[in-house]
Structure formats: structure tokens, C-alpha cells
Motif scaffolding. Structure first.
Motif, short mmCIF file in Angstrom:
data_model
loop_
_atom_site.label_atom_id
_atom_site.label_comp_id
_atom_site.label_asym_id
_atom_site.label_seq_id
_atom_site.Cartn_x
_atom_site.Cartn_y
_atom_site.Cartn_z
N SER A 143 32.69 3.33 -3.25
CA SER A 143 32.16 3.77 -1.97
C SER A 143 30.65 3.66 -1.94
O SER A 143 30.06 3.27 -0.93
CB SER A 143 32.60 5.21 -1.69
N ALA A 144 30.01 4.01 -3.06
CA ALA A 144 28.54 3.91 -3.12
C ALA A 144 28.08 2.47 -2.95
O ALA A 144 27.01 2.21 -2.41
CB ALA A 144 28.04 4.48 -4.44
N ALA A 145 28.89 1.51 -3.40
CA ALA A 145 28.52 0.10 -3.29
C ALA A 145 28.77 -0.46 -1.90
O ALA A 145 27.93 -1.17 -1.35
CB ALA A 145 29.28 -0.72 -4.33
N PHE A 146 29.92 -0.12 -1.31
CA PHE A 146 30.33 -0.78 -0.06
C PHE A 146 30.17 0.10 1.18
O PHE A 146 29.67 -0.36 2.19
CB PHE A 146 31.79 -1.26 -0.18
N SER A 147 30.59 1.34 1.10
CA SER A 147 30.48 2.20 2.28
C SER A 147 29.02 2.47 2.63
O SER A 147 28.68 2.66 3.80
CB SER A 147 31.20 3.54 2.04
N MET A 148 28.16 2.46 1.63
CA MET A 148 26.74 2.68 1.85
C MET A 148 25.96 1.38 2.06
O MET A 148 24.73 1.37 2.03
CB MET A 148 26.13 3.45 0.66
N LEU A 149 26.68 0.30 2.29
CA LEU A 149 26.04 -1.00 2.47
C LEU A 149 24.95 -1.01 3.55
O LEU A 149 23.91 -1.65 3.36
CB LEU A 149 27.12 -2.04 2.80
N PRO A 150 25.12 -0.31 4.69
CA PRO A 150 24.04 -0.29 5.69
C PRO A 150 22.71 0.25 5.15
O PRO A 150 21.65 -0.18 5.60
CB PRO A 150 24.60 0.62 6.79
N ILE A 151 22.77 1.17 4.18
CA ILE A 151 21.53 1.70 3.61
C ILE A 151 20.81 0.60 2.84
O ILE A 151 19.60 0.39 2.99
CB ILE A 151 21.82 2.90 2.69
N TYR A 152 21.56 -0.13 2.01
CA TYR A 152 20.93 -1.20 1.22
C TYR A 152 20.41 -2.31 2.13
O TYR A 152 19.30 -2.83 1.92
CB TYR A 152 21.95 -1.79 0.24
N LEU A 153 21.22 -2.69 3.12
CA LEU A 153 20.80 -3.75 4.03
C LEU A 153 19.62 -3.32 4.88
O LEU A 153 18.74 -4.13 5.20
CB LEU A 153 21.96 -4.17 4.92
N GLY A 154 19.59 -2.05 5.27
CA GLY A 154 18.44 -1.55 6.01
C GLY A 154 17.17 -1.67 5.20
O GLY A 154 16.11 -2.08 5.70
N TYR A 155 17.27 -1.36 3.91
CA TYR A 155 16.11 -1.45 3.02
C TYR A 155 15.65 -2.89 2.86
O TYR A 155 14.46 -3.20 3.03
CB TYR A 155 16.48 -0.85 1.66
N THR A 156 16.59 -3.80 2.52
CA THR A 156 16.19 -5.19 2.26
C THR A 156 15.73 -5.90 3.52
O THR A 156 14.82 -6.74 3.48
CB THR A 156 17.35 -5.97 1.62
N THR A 157 16.35 -5.57 4.67
CA THR A 157 15.93 -6.21 5.93
C THR A 157 14.53 -5.77 6.31
O THR A 157 13.69 -6.58 6.71
CB THR A 157 16.91 -5.86 7.06
N ALA A 158 14.25 -4.46 6.18
CA ALA A 158 12.91 -3.96 6.50
C ALA A 158 11.87 -4.56 5.56
O ALA A 158 10.77 -4.92 5.99
CB ALA A 158 12.90 -2.43 6.41
#
Length: 447
Positions: A126-141
Motif C-alpha cells: 500500500s505504501a508503494a502503490f496506494s500512496m503513488l500520488p504523493i510520490y508523483l506529486g513530489y517528482t512532478t513538482a
């Protein structure tokens, strides 16, 4: 301006400690192999380059006279998505493999789904996939030169239990569409892209002395409602279209599409397009429950590249250093990391890549006939991520198809590449002997 004519290709090819080079986007990319870390540290020491404070690339990019043709935009899109997803790939691989391992434990080793072991494993997934928007938000910004924390903040807001999949929400009387943001891709990327323009406008309007406090507050106050009201539904609709499109493609043209895409996948990696199609795989898993395209073609292609590199290692066995390096490249290739094999062993031998394509087409046809699918979306598909193909219900049919697909891909690529290289070598030797015979005959006639 084309600088390729100024390169001393012979010197680069025979450079000690190098296994070859690639000239791409007006850059020389050296292939170092297993000693890349030592080479990088030597570079830092000699150049004085600060890897913790890298120089900005804007001036260099503006100085390059690039034609804005189709290839330019392909590189632009591929490079953009590569920078978003590449930092996340280790987490995706870990989460995907551990979820597959959990399914294996529950279905075949009598581990209870309610046990602490299963719960901890699911928490890692869940930490890897369900939280994907957090990681993508970071890398996109970070890619857009915004504050990465604000991008991650937006992603965290989306996956918050008070918002994600909650019905009946509204903002100032405007209804908010119910969207499950866990594992979603498009909404947070669209939200951060919108944040980029909001940030630019606020940066001009807000006085410097209160900018540090006021700009983040106003940015999130504007971006969050827009993301929830507008970009969330847009992302959901696009996800449905992607899912329907993939279903139609595999139902009507999978027999043709899958082998062709498998053969083209190495060049998609070279152009960065493999990262550009990753969102399609995520949306397929989210809407269909499985991915029948992205991981499948990557799995087939990576095995074929690794197998072809293993064939090349046998072909150059007289040179023990290169043979050992290519063998290592081949092994890492079949386990999912293909860049060393592709750039180090194959790209300089175009005929070997014919063997790779033959294997990919063969494996793709088999996978299309038996509808191979991956139940987990992740990067670097290969033997290491074989558990991605294990059906969550415990049935082994799809895993058996994956094993047979892998066996066909490896075997056909290896033997096809070996045959092609041997045939080409014999033909060249025969041609050389023929030329020598003609020259000898001419010399005797001249006497």
C-alpha cells in the motif's frame, strides 16, 4: 548543428575501461558497465562537479539549435515522464513483488489474510502503490522547478481518507465527484501542472516580504479545489477510456499488436517512451484489475535483450574481458535491467538485434494467443518480477503462460542471435577468402 562528424569514433571504441559509446541528443554517453560507480566517483574528483548541487541545464538546452520536429516532441514527452517515474521505480518493484509474494503465501502456504504477517506485507504494498500520488506529486513538482514538498502535499491531500473515495463532498456548494485516488496517476500530475501556472502568477503578485508565508497558502487554496472538482473527474474519465481502449485493442488486434510492441520496446526504452506508457499500465490495473500490455511487452522484450546479449558473449569468447562483461549484461537483462545489454552488447551489432526482434515476436505471439496479463504494475519486468503474473486468486494458469512465454522468448532470441552472428561471420570469412583469391590470381596473371 551536427557534432557527430567531430567524434573520434575509433578512439572512443578502443578506450580502456569502456565497453562502447552511444551518441544521442548531441551527447556522448559512455558505456562503463560494472565499474560505473568507480568511474562516477573518479569523474567527481577530477571535475570538481558537485553532485548535491547540480548545475542547471536551461542555458545548455537553450543554446542547442534543435529542430522542433516529431522526434523533438517524442523526446520531450518521454523525458518528462521518465523524470517522473524513474525515481519511483524501486518502490514500485518492491511493492509489486511483495504483493505477489503475499498472494503466494495466502494461497499456497496457509497464511491467513488476517494475520500480522499478511497485514504488514499489505502495508508495504500500500505504501508503494496506494500512496503513488504523493510520490508523483513530489517528482512532478521537482521536474517543474516547484517546491517538491507542495507537490507531495497535494498528493497526500488526494489520498487522505477524508477525501479519497468519500461520497457527498462539496466545496463552497460545488459538488465534488467521488474518486478513489489511491494508486491514481493523472489527477495529481494535472494538479501539479496547474500549480505551476498558479505559482507563476502569485510570484508576480505577492510582495517579497510576505511571499514565503502567503504564496504556499494561496497556491494550495486554489489548486486543491480545482484538482478535486475538475482534474479528479477528468483523470477518472481518461482512465476509463484507457481501460476500454486496452480491452478493445487486445480483443481485436492483440495478436498483431503484442508481438510488434514487444519487438519495438527496446527502442521505446531508448527514446524514453517506456516511461511515457507507464501511466497506461497503472490505469489498466486500476480499471481492469490487470495489465495486458505494458508489463507484458516489457517482460518479453527484456528477456529477449538479455538472451541476445548472452549469445553475443559466446560469440566474442576469444576476448575474455568483453565476453565476461557481455555475459554479466545478459544476466542483468533477463532479470529486468537491459540498458547495459542493449547499449553495451547489442546496439553496435545491428544484426544481433534481428535475433532479439525474432524472439520478441515469437514470445509476443504466444502471449497474445493465451492472453498473458500482469496483475501488478511495476518497472523493470523480468525474471525477478515473475510473480507479477501470479493471479491473486491463486490459480497458476497465468503464471504457467508467463513461464512458457519467457522460455520461448529466451530460447528463440538466443538461438536466432547465435545463428545470425555465425552466419554473418562465415559469410564475411568466405568473402575475405574470395577477395584474397582474386587478388592472388591477379598478381599471378601480372607476373
Amino acid at each position: 548543428m551536427n557534432y557527430s562528424g567531430k567524434i573520434n569514433k575509433e578512439a572512443l571504441t578502443n578506450l580502456e575501461g569502456s565497453l562502447g559509446y552511444v551518441f544521442k541528443n548531441e551527447q556522448i554517453q559512455m558505456i562503463v558497465g560494472a565499474n560505473v560507480n568507480e568511474a562516477y566517483n573518479d569523474f567527481l574528483e577530477v571535475s570538481g562537479y558537485d553532485d548535491k548541487n547540480p548545475r542547471k541545464k536551461e542555458a545548455l538546452e537553450e543554446a542547442q539549435d534543435q529542430k522542433r520536429n516529431f522526434k523533438y516532441y517524442v523526446d520531450l514527452v518521454g523525458g518528462f515522464f521518465a523524470e517522473l517515474f524513474m525515481p519511483i521505480v524501486p518502490a514500485l518493484i518492491t511493492g509489486g513483488v511483495i504483493l505477489a509474494a503475499n498472494n503466494l503465501l495466502i494461497n499456497y502456504f496457509n497464511v491467513s489474510p488476517e494475520s500480522g504477517t499478511a497485514q504488514i506485507i499489505l502495508a508495504i504494498f500500500s505504501a508503494a502503490f496506494s500512496m503513488l500520488p504523493i510520490y508523483l506529486g513530489y517528482t512532478t513538482a521537482r521536474k517543474l522547478k516547484l517546491s517538491p514538498i507542495l507537490g507531495a502535499f497535494l498528493g497526500a491531500i488526494l489520498v487522505n481518507p477524508s477525501i479519497s473515495a468519500v461520497e457527498g463532498l462539496d466545496f463552497l456548494g460545488i459538488p465534488v465527484t467521488t474518486v478513489d485516488y489511491g494508486g491514481s496517476v493523472l489527477p495529481v500530475i494535472l494538479g501539479v501542472l496547474f500549480m505551476y501556472y498558479v505559482d507563476k502568477i502569485l510570484d508576480k503578485l505577492i510582495p517579497e516580504f510576505i511571499k514565503y508565508f502567503l504564496k504556499p497558502f494561496l497556491t494550495m487554496l486554489i489548486v486543491v479545489p480545482f484538482t478535486l472538482i475538475l482534474f479528479g473527474p477528468i483523470g477518472t474519465i481518461l482512465s476509463q477510456y484507457v481501460g476500454n481502449g486496452i480491452t478493445w485493442l487486445m480483443s481485436n488486434a492483440g495478436f498483431i499488436a503484442l508481438p510488434i510492441l514487444s519487438a519495438l520496446y527496446p527502442y521505446m526504452v531508448m527514446l524514453g517512451l517506456d516511461k511515457a506508457i507507464m501511466p497506461i499500465g497503472f490505469q489498466a490495473v486500476e480499471t481492469l484489475g490487470y495489465d495486458p500490455v505494458v508489463v507484458v511487452i516489457g517482460f518479453i522484450s527484456n528477456l529477449c535483450i538479455g538472451a541476445s546479449a548472452l549469445a553475443v558473449s559466446r560469440f566474442v569468447k576469444e576476448n575474455k574481458e568483453k565476453s565476461g562483461a557481455y555475459f554479466s549484461f545478459g544476466l542483468t537483462g533477463v532479470f529486468g535491467i537491459t540498458e547495459p545489454a542493449f547499449y553495451g552488447a547489442l546496439i553496435g551489432r545491428p544484426k544481433a538485434l534481428i535475433g532479439t526482434a525474432i524472439g520478441a515476436i515469437s514470445g509476443g505471439i504466444f502471449a497474445a494467443i493465451f492472453a498473458l496479463k500482469s496483475f501488478v504494475m511495476g518497472g523493470a519486468p523480468g525474471l525477478f518480477t515473475l510473480l507479477f503474473f501470479l493471479d491473486p486468486d491463486g490459480s497458476m494458469s497465468n503464471m504457467i503462460i508467463a513461464l512458457l512465454t519467457g522460455a520461448i522468448s529466451i530460447a528463440v532470441s538466443f538461438f536466432a542471435t547465435t545463428f545470425i552472428l555465425r552466419y554473418d561471420k562465415k559469410r564475411n570469412e568466405a568473402h575475405t577468402l574470395s577477395n584474397e583469391a582474386v587478388l592472388d590470381n591477379e598478381q599471378q596473371t601480372g607476373r
